[in-house]
Design an enzyme around this catalytic site. Structure first.
Site, PDB file in Angstrom:
ATOM      1  N   ASP A  63       0.857  -1.186   0.000  1.00  0.00           N
ATOM      2  CA  ASP A  63       0.000   0.000   0.000  1.00  0.00           C
ATOM      3  C   ASP A  63       0.891   1.234   0.000  1.00  0.00           C
ATOM      4  O   ASP A  63       2.026   1.192   0.485  1.00  0.00           O
ATOM      5  CB  ASP A  63      -0.904   0.012   1.232  1.00  0.00           C
ATOM      6  CG  ASP A  63      -1.937  -1.107   1.221  1.00  0.00           C
ATOM      7  OD1 ASP A  63      -2.424  -1.446   0.134  1.00  0.00           O
ATOM      8  OD2 ASP A  63      -2.254  -1.626   2.300  1.00  0.00           O
ATOM      9  N   ASP A 122      -7.163  -1.313  -4.563  1.00  0.00           N
ATOM     10  CA  ASP A 122      -8.253  -0.973  -3.642  1.00  0.00           C
ATOM     11  C   ASP A 122      -9.177   0.082  -4.252  1.00  0.00           C
ATOM     12  O   ASP A 122     -10.404  -0.004  -4.137  1.00  0.00           O
ATOM     13  CB  ASP A 122      -7.701  -0.464  -2.308  1.00  0.00           C
ATOM     14  CG  ASP A 122      -6.839  -1.486  -1.598  1.00  0.00           C
ATOM     15  OD1 ASP A 122      -7.057  -2.695  -1.785  1.00  0.00           O
ATOM     16  OD2 ASP A 122      -5.936  -1.067  -0.840  1.00  0.00           O
TER      17      ASP A 122
END
Length: 158
Positions: A117, A135
């Site tokens: 991330d 995401d």
């Protein structure tokens, strides 16, 4: 329509892979403030799901929830794309985004055992959990599928 959904999935997957590789190369151990006090680029590793759910769970729980279930969802979306006649561009775009994003994070979990991330939003001491392009793809895809289903018509999404 099938081709468009698959192309969106492939492009989403490629964008996710490229940005994660760049994050790993350029952000590891660093933080770049894009909008001070609101948005940073920050390398983070997530062994769990959204919001780090299951990150502290044992391997069996993580494998079921982070490998098997996303695989089933991806297979279901592929089935839907190939065998259901859907003439709704937004719905197909949404399915493609969900598939591409799911494939991006699933790839990371299978190959690396974690997801990279790097998008970090915050206001003062409140931090939204760090996330990635996959995401974003899944989130936007879900919005498009829901919008298509409820606003444009249920019949056009079957």
């Amino acid at each position: 329509m099938r081709f468009q959904a698959l192309m969106v999935a492939v492009l989403s997957f490629i964008m996710d892979r490229v940005t994660k590789l760049a994050a790993e190369k350029f952000l590891f151990g660093k933080v770049f403030s894009v909008i001070p006090g609101f948005f940073d680029l920050r390398y983070a590793e997530n062994r769990g799901a959204a919001f780090s759910i299951f990150s502290g769970s044992n391997d069996i729980v993580r494998k079921v929830f982070l490998l098997i279930i996303p695989t089933i969802v991806a297979v279901w979306i592929l089935y839907y794309i190939f065998f259901k006649s859907v003439n709704n561009k937004l719905f197909n775009l949404g399915l493609g985004l969900i598939l591409g994003g799911a494939a991006g994070n699933l790839y990371d979990r299978i190959v690396y055992g974690k997801v990279i991330d790097f998008l970090d939003f915050y206001i003062a001491s409140y931090h939204w959990p760090t996330f990635n392009v996959a995401d974003v793809s899944v989130f936007l895809g879900c919005l498009l599928v829901l919008f298509s289903y409820y606003k444009i018509g249920r019949a056009s999404c079957r």
